[in-house]
Motif scaffolding. Structure first.
Motif, PDB file in Angstrom:
ATOM      1  N   ILE A 231       0.627   4.608 -10.385  1.00 20.70           N
ATOM      2  CA  ILE A 231      -0.445   3.431  -9.332  1.00 20.70           C
ATOM      3  C   ILE A 231       0.100   3.430  -8.077  1.00 20.70           C
ATOM      4  N   GLU A 232      -1.229   3.552  -7.484  1.00 26.18           N
ATOM      5  CA  GLU A 232      -0.776   4.193  -6.076  1.00 26.18           C
ATOM      6  C   GLU A 232      -0.431   3.416  -5.531  1.00 26.18           C
ATOM      7  N   GLU A 233       0.597   3.699  -3.565  1.00 25.16           N
ATOM      8  CA  GLU A 233       0.813   2.519  -3.639  1.00 25.16           C
ATOM      9  C   GLU A 233       0.465   1.191  -2.946  1.00 25.16           C
ATOM     10  N   PRO A 234      -0.500   1.773  -2.365  1.00 24.06           N
ATOM     11  CA  PRO A 234      -1.387   0.292  -1.484  1.00 24.06           C
ATOM     12  C   PRO A 234      -1.272  -0.638  -2.811  1.00 24.06           C
ATOM     13  N   ASP A 235      -2.080  -0.344  -4.002  1.00 20.83           N
ATOM     14  CA  ASP A 235      -2.589  -0.836  -5.262  1.00 20.83           C
ATOM     15  C   ASP A 235      -0.293  -1.912  -5.552  1.00 20.83           C
ATOM     16  N   LEU A 236       0.330  -1.392  -5.663  1.00 23.33           N
ATOM     17  CA  LEU A 236       1.158  -1.232  -6.009  1.00 23.33           C
ATOM     18  C   LEU A 236       2.141  -2.434  -5.471  1.00 23.33           C
ATOM     19  N   MET A 237       1.593  -2.577  -4.355  1.00 23.40           N
ATOM     20  CA  MET A 237       1.940  -3.227  -3.314  1.00 23.40           C
ATOM     21  C   MET A 237       1.389  -4.396  -3.124  1.00 23.40           C
ATOM     22  N   ALA A 238      -0.253  -3.966  -3.045  1.00 24.86           N
ATOM     23  CA  ALA A 238      -0.854  -5.221  -3.474  1.00 24.86           C
ATOM     24  C   ALA A 238      -0.256  -6.484  -4.463  1.00 24.86           C
ATOM     25  N   MET A 239      -0.392  -6.194  -5.915  1.00 25.23           N
ATOM     26  CA  MET A 239       0.530  -6.354  -7.085  1.00 25.23           C
ATOM     27  C   MET A 239       1.582  -6.897  -6.832  1.00 25.23           C
ATOM     28  N   LEU A 240       2.629  -5.796  -6.373  1.00 23.02           N
ATOM     29  CA  LEU A 240       3.345  -7.138  -6.627  1.00 23.02           C
ATOM     30  C   LEU A 240       3.651  -8.624  -4.836  1.00 23.02           C
ATOM     31  N   GLN A 241       2.859  -8.082  -4.339  1.00 25.82           N
ATOM     32  CA  GLN A 241       2.774  -9.586  -3.363  1.00 25.82           C
ATOM     33  C   GLN A 241       2.147 -10.278  -4.215  1.00 25.82           C
ATOM     34  N   ARG A 242       1.004 -10.016  -4.954  1.00 26.36           N
ATOM     35  CA  ARG A 242       0.746 -11.573  -5.663  1.00 26.36           C
ATOM     36  C   ARG A 242       1.925 -12.161  -6.390  1.00 26.36           C
ATOM     37  N   MET A 243       2.741 -10.996  -7.041  1.00 20.88           N
ATOM     38  CA  MET A 243       3.778 -11.594  -7.719  1.00 20.88           C
ATOM     39  C   MET A 243       4.118 -12.466  -6.729  1.00 20.88           C
ATOM     40  N   VAL A 244       5.242 -11.998  -5.657  1.00 22.75           N
ATOM     41  CA  VAL A 244       6.161 -12.873  -4.235  1.00 22.75           C
ATOM     42  C   VAL A 244       5.184 -14.371  -4.170  1.00 22.75           C
ATOM     43  N   LEU A 245       3.389 -13.768  -3.884  1.00 22.95           N
ATOM     44  CA  LEU A 245       2.940 -15.082  -4.157  1.00 22.95           C
ATOM     45  C   LEU A 245       3.502 -16.681  -5.251  1.00 22.95           C
TER      46      LEU A 245
END
Lengths: 256, 647
Positions: free
Chosen positions: B171-185
């Motif tokens: 998984i690319e870094e920006p995608d991973l970051m976005a995915m994790l941010q969704r988990m955080v929200l």
């Protein structure tokens, strides 16, 4: 690791026996003229007696080109194979053994930046030992690629260069840029692969290099370890190309 | 370079309170809030320094709280006031950092850069789209699989990437970051900076740094010129061995959800206990007491201590508790201070729970990133878990890395799922555990004659060994000029007598010394008095390259006398052996350590007796305290036996 503890083993750096060992070491390393300086430098090393004693110092008979520990004091087999030399000479202080591997790993890969002053102290000793009479115009640390630098957070050699520069009174310059991301040493196949991968890995950063009154420059290249020497030679080559042949380029590393 | 954005979310109505958020990818937040009923997002500003943005979020939220308390309505002036607050805080942080960093120079013009989000107010009502928020590529399957991989972990960004790499998730870094941010929200995870930064208020303002991973404070932090974030940064030297925790490294905490139905069935199957050993009556009581603690969902009761003397069979006592936790459908963690113990324990547990997956996790373990029903880990690896296990067993809670190390206790407490169980296992529990968990009987003249109770809701005490024989009580002998006698080779009667007896009766002897330097000295001393026995004397210490080889030779009786530092104080069982401590007054030998050393003797049923000798140069407190503790345990064991016979 506290300041008063040994960086090698974590034990206590101060001991009654230490004085004698420091003197012995300083005698081995210094000529008569620089003994006091050498004594002070050795004394300031944050090492306990045991670690001071087993410091894997490179002896007096070395290859005049690459600074490797040798028996005869003549060119080592590796240096004989290399034809015209852009790099004047390399000198190192320590042999690269398990101890050095662990400690350098802690510094470089784990990011224990506090080891920088210890290594800079070792480099100061090396300068006093091998490059006593030379007035350098500047120190150049082997640059890291921008991406590697961002991953690691710091350039381990640059930290050393700054501290060494402060101690011996030579400015640190950044003449070079690293343009090629090279594979880790461990992942490369051999000497020749290393040599070809390092070719034109660096480019000139655009600063001018003046040198002394007669236009003769002396650059000290700095790196943490000399393995095949191809990194340092590639750096020297790039400097030669841009600053002209009127000058000499020396290099210094902690480990050989 | 990553950038973090600080924004405030407000509702259309006052019913929805305003709150500040930090995000590495604003687009994700925009699309997340889009689905909510009318909310507005107001950008405060952005900076590459994660720790700075987090400290600003704290400040902004505190201010919002104040406003709510004084029931001021949300207004545009309030927003500009918050922006000013942020700018002032950044300026203050810059000044303080420059002050503390000394001669170091920042990479940019200032240590911290801050870009004010002037005018950037984005508002929307439900259903509307923000102009720049592109619909995100959602892949629910990838999302859930990554979420499962990360459940119950506390990882720095680099560790996270390693873990996903090990599990073959590309998984690319920006995608991973976005995915994790969704988990955080979605409140399924939490971001934090590796090292937190705040301005401490007091008589003098200063920077306060706090490592989110290990909990260390300002003292172990190093300020650096960081090329990763280009900002003022600091790293923690206390937990450096586990990877660098820095101000700019995102640290992700994901609590583990309860297991799904399918996994619970699997866990129940794994709970089958295949063990045909048997307990002594006292052991059975203790094991049952611990099992009940694990089984009962009593609120507020989350810690339990099994206090069992050396040689009481502590590991066996755990089996019912582990089975209980597994059958309730959960994972179990056993944390222990030494790698040797991890490696020894894993096959033992695996044999008993043949259907469970057991993994051994230590620094160089290949199974480090995997999931299992039973995890056996060294202390430091526990730091990588977060609210993952319904049952955590902490073995040897008094041993070296744990003892007086709040960092590791904190790590263990964090590995426990919220409101679940932590079980301590110790032969010599430290005072703070005894105080909080062991209930005492109140004697007539309490607390002078107070005696620990044998069991309560928070502890169980097992004072006797499994074979029912008493613990050997140490002899304490004070020898005038003990260390000088050793150096000069003058006889120490008590020691020589013991050594002679051992050599004559074919027994083995441990000689404990306080310092590494003493090992060779004692070896030489013994060889000079017993020249015939010289080949069967060995010395060992932690840094000895031949350590494992020598210990093996001692187990095989090729060596008769073993001179050692405290490294062999626990976990070693040698039948028919005696023990001497030379220099018991030294501070390394505290009460717990001396009791453990005495516990090496008489562990097997066919040889329950043996000699324990403490030689001290001066009168010291800890040997006496150790003897007192051993005597008391024997008394309690007698009491227990008498009760058992009555009943």
């Amino acid at each position: 690791m506290r300041v008063d503890s040994c960086v090698g083993c974590g034990g206590r750096a101060a001991s009654r026996m230490r004085e004698a060992i420091v003197r012995g070491l300083a005698h081995r390393l210094a000529t008569a003229a620089c003994y006091p300086v050498m004594y002070r430098s050795v004394e300031a090393l944050p090492l306990c007696t045991a670690c001071l004693e087993k410091l894997p110092l490179i002896g007096d008979t070395i290859c005049p080109q690459c600074g490797r520990d040798g028996k005869t004091g003549e060119l080592c087999p590796d240096c004989q194979k290399i034809p015209a030399e852009t790099l004047q000479s390399n000198r190192s202080l320590l042999r690269y053994n398990e101890w050095g591997k662990d400690l350098l790993g802690t510094y470089k890969y784990r990011g224990e930046e506090r080891l920088a002053s210890f290594y800079a102290q070792l480099l100061t000793i090396a300068v006093h030992r091998h490059y006593k009479g030379i007035r350098f115009d500047c120190i150049q640390a082997v640059p890291l690629h921008q991406q590697r630098l961002r991953e690691r957070g710091f350039n381990q050699v640059d930290l050393l260069a700054r501290r060494l520069g402060d101690r011996i009174g030579v400015p640190v310059r950044s003449l070079l840029l690293r343009t090629k991301m090279t594979e880790k040493l461990s992942k490369q196949a051999g000497r020749s692969a290393r040599e070809s991968s390092m070719a034109d890995a660096f480019s000139w950063a655009g600063e001018s290099l003046k040198g002394n009154a007669s236009g003769w420059y002396r650059v000290l290249l700095l790196d943490d370890i000399y393995t095949t020497g191809s990194t340092l030679r590639s750096c020297a080559h790039t400097i030669r190309e841009h600053a002209g042949t009127r000058g000499s380029i020396y290099s210094l590393t902690i480990y050989r | 370079m990553r950038e973090y954005l600080l924004y405030i979310k407000t509702g259309e109505t006052t019913a929805m309170p305003a709150q500040a958020y930090v995000t590495p990818c604003f687009a994700v937040d925009q699309s997340f809030w889009r689905e909510r009923e009318g909310c507005r997002l107001h950008v405060i500003g952005r900076s590459p320094s994660l720790a700075l943005v987090f400290s600003l979020r704290e400040a902004v939220n505190a201010r919002l709280q104040e406003r709510r308390a004084s029931s001021q309505p949300w207004s545009e002036e309030g927003l500009s006031e918050l922006r000013q607050l942020a700018v002032a805080r950044v300026r203050e942080a810059n000044a303080l950092y420059a002050c503390e960093a000394g001669s170091a120079k920042p990479l940019g013009r200032t240590w911290f850069t801050w870009e004010d989000g002037e005018g950037a107010v984005r508002a929307c009502r439900s259903g509307e789209l923000w102009p720049e928020s592109a619909p995100l590529a959602d892949s629910p399957t990838a999302d859930t699989s990554i979420r499962e991989l990360l459940a119950g972990r506390a990882l720095l960004w680099e560790e996270l990437v390693t873990l996903l790499g090990k599990q073959d998730v590309a998984i690319e870094e920006p995608d991973l970051m976005a995915m994790l941010q969704r988990m955080v929200l979605g409140e399924r995870a939490e971001w934090r900076p590796g090292v937190c930064l705040s301005v401490a208020k007091g008589w003098r303002r200063r920077l306060d740094l706090f490592c989110e991973r290990c909990g260390s404070g300002r003292r172990t932090m190093e300020l650096t010129v960081c090329h990763t974030c280009g900002q003022g940064c600091a790293y923690c030297t206390a937990c450096l061995g586990m990877g660098r925790s820095k101000c700019c490294t995102p640290y992700l905490l994901v609590p583990a959800p309860l297991l799904s139905a399918g996994e619970q069935v699997e866990a129940r199957l794994a709970a089958t206990l295949d063990w045909n050993g048997s307990y002594s009556p006292a052991q059975a009581v203790a094991a049952e007491q611990a099992r009940r603690f694990v089984a009962a969902g009593r609120p507020g009761l989350s810690q339990f201590l099994i206090w069992a003397v050396c040689g009481a069979g502590k590991t066996e006592l755990l089996f019912p508790s582990i089975a209980e936790a597994l059958s309730a459908g959960g994972r179990v963690l056993i944390a222990t201070p030494r790698k040797d113990v991890v490696l020894e324990l894993a096959p033992r547990i695996q044999r008993v729970f043949p259907h469970a997956r057991v993994i051994a996790v230590h620094g160089s373990s290949p199974e480090k990133w995997e999931d299992a029903q039973i995890t056996i880990a060294t202390t430091h690896q526990v730091m990588r878990y977060y609210q993952r296990f319904p049952l955590v067993v902490l073995d040897e809670a008094d041993a070296f890395p744990y003892h007086n190390n709040p960092m590791l206790y904190r790590a263990v407490a964090r590995a426990v799922q919220r409101g679940e169980k932590l079980l301590y296992l110790s032969a010599t529990p430290p005072r703070y555990l005894r105080k909080s968990l062991v209930v005492k009987t109140t004697g007539m003249l309490s607390p002078l004659f107070a005696r620990p109770m044998l069991k309560s809701a928070t502890h169980v005490l097992l004072p006797g060994r499994y074979h029912g024989h008493a613990l050997p009580v140490p002899q304490v002998v004070t020898v005038q000029g003990l260390h000088k006698r050793l150096r000069t080779g003058r006889p120490i009667t008590a020691l020589l007598e013991l050594v002679r007896r051992c050599l004559e009766s074919e027994r083995q002897l441990f000689l404990f010394v306080p310092r590494i330097e003493d090992v060779d000295r004692v070896v030489y001393y013994l060889a000079s008095f017993f020249p015939d026995a010289a080949p069967s004397v060995a010395g060992v210490h932690a840094a000895d390259p031949m350590r494992e080889e020598k210990v093996r030779a001692f187990r095989e009786k090729r060596y008769r006398l073993m001179v050692t530092t405290t490294i062999l104080e626990r976990g070693v069982t040698i039948p028919r052996s005696d023990v001497a401590v030379i220099g018991a007054e030294a501070p390394v030998f505290d009460e717990a350590s001396l009791v453990q050393i005495a516990g090496r003797v008489g562990r097997s049923a066919d040889d329950p007796a043996g000699t324990v000798l403490y030689l001290q140069a001066d009168r010291a407190a800890s040997p006496r305290a150790a003897v007192r503790q051993i005597r008391r345990m024997n008394q309690l064991a007698d009491l227990l036996r008498a009760r058992g016979q009555q009943a």
